[in-house]
Design an enzyme around this catalytic site. Structure first.
Site, mmCIF file in Angstrom:
data_model
loop_
_atom_site.group_PDB
_atom_site.id
_atom_site.type_symbol
_atom_site.label_atom_id
_atom_site.label_comp_id
_atom_site.label_asym_id
_atom_site.label_seq_id
_atom_site.Cartn_x
_atom_site.Cartn_y
_atom_site.Cartn_z
ATOM 1 N N GLU A 43 0.469 -1.113 0.169
ATOM 2 C CA GLU A 43 0.063 -0.338 0.078
ATOM 3 C C GLU A 43 0.682 1.230 0.309
ATOM 4 O OE1 GLU A 43 -3.757 1.598 2.474
ATOM 5 O OE2 GLU A 43 -2.338 0.439 3.592
ATOM 6 N N LYS A 116 -10.539 2.321 -1.645
ATOM 7 C CA LYS A 116 -10.283 1.617 -0.270
ATOM 8 C C LYS A 116 -11.856 2.175 0.783
ATOM 9 C CE LYS A 116 -7.377 1.445 3.800
ATOM 10 N NZ LYS A 116 -5.592 1.975 4.394
ATOM 11 N N CYS A 153 -5.392 -3.070 2.551
ATOM 12 C CA CYS A 153 -5.308 -2.472 4.393
ATOM 13 C C CYS A 153 -6.512 -2.242 5.357
ATOM 14 C CB CYS A 153 -4.025 -1.001 4.505
ATOM 15 S SG CYS A 153 -2.941 -1.419 6.125
#
Length: 294
Positions: A43, A116, A153
């Site tokens: 990331e 995300k 993540c």
């Protein structure tokens, strides 16, 4: 049989964006040289993990996707090497900012992007200051080497993310990550918890999972620092770790899978046959009360 070789990588990131991109390219080339068809870089690899502190100047790191140098460079690299590359970037879109992954197919074609969904906010990981919650929904992509799903993540802590991608037909799950020490509690080490959460996604959805993390210690602006614990890994369709990197060293991990054999296993195991969506209404609420009779 549909065989695919996947790679997880990990690297340290400095303040020189060009150097970080070059390091990522070197690792991708190493992975391709080991036969990898899909290579995962961690990331936000272009820069240090800037979310440690709330600093307005860091918004200048974000650019529109069509102007991102890493996306352009890795499109060329994917075409040259014949590999699929999920590329994690800091995206500016109008007045909004997103933590985004762009999916580059093996011919260099941009297949689209995912923003995300789950944005954390805690000591050292103040992402809500920088990123809006993603508005793409979970996505999967038909690549040259299979149908893949990619979370980012904090998404990896939510089983709903993995299950949604699996229901949309993902055959492999990928999670680029930046996680390490906790400034508020130096004794807290989440490495094993982090791995087990994702191993559970692989096991429950009967599909391999690939996770890449960063390494090294990165200083914050106020005398603090984060030490990232690496430990990138690849889990098989039962959730077992079949490749794992250490905490401190740069690494390239590879593993090969027969996607047709795994599809047969997934169908035979029955976890999708026996789902009961009509009972899952509490999942679409924050307090779990939806669907209760009292």
């Amino acid at each position: 049989m549909r065989h695919v070789t996947v790679a997880a990588t990990q690297m340290a990131c400095g303040t020189d964006k060009t150097a970080n991109i070059a390091t990522a390219e070197r690792l991708i080339r190493l992975a391709a040289g080991q036969g990898a068809n899909i290579v995962l870089i961690q990331e936000l690899f272009e820069t240090p993990y800037f979310c440690q502190d709330q600093i307005h100047a860091h918004f200048q790191l974000a650019v529109p996707l069509e102007q991102n140098a890493a996306v352009a460079r890795f499109a060329e690299l994917a075409r040259e090497l014949g590999v699929v590359l999920p590329v994690s970037v800091f995206e500016r879109a109008g007045q909004s900012f997103f933590n985004t992954v762009v999916i580059i197919d093996a011919d260099g074609k941009n297949l689209g992007f995912y923003r995300k969904s789950h944005i954390p906010d805690g000591p050292g990981y103040t992402e809500k200051f920088y990123f809006s919650p993603g508005d793409t929904g979970f996505r999967v992509w038909d690549t040259a080497f299979g149908r893949i799903g990619v979370g980012i993540c904090w998404d990896q802590w939510f089983p709903e993310s993995a299950r949604a991608m699996a229901l949309m037909g993902a055959e492999l799950l990928f999670y680029p990550t930046a996680i390490g020490s906790e400034p508020q509690d130096p004794a807290l080490d989440s490495r094993d918890h982090w791995q087990r959460a994702m191993q559970g996604h692989a096991a429950c959805n009967v599909m391999p999972l690939i996770a890449s993390n960063r390494i090294g210690t990165e200083p914050g602006a106020h005398g603090t620092a984060l030490t990232f614990y690496g430990s990138a890994f690849i889990a098989d369709a039962t959730g077992a770790k079949i490749a794992e990197a250490g905490r401190t060293e740069e690494a390239v991990l590879t593993a090969s899978f027969d996607l047709d054999a795994i599809a047969q296993m997934r169908a035979s195991w029955g976890v999708f046959r026996d789902r009961r969506p009509e009972l899952y209404a509490p999942l679409i609420t924050l307090d779990g009360r939806h669907g209760r009779t009292s």
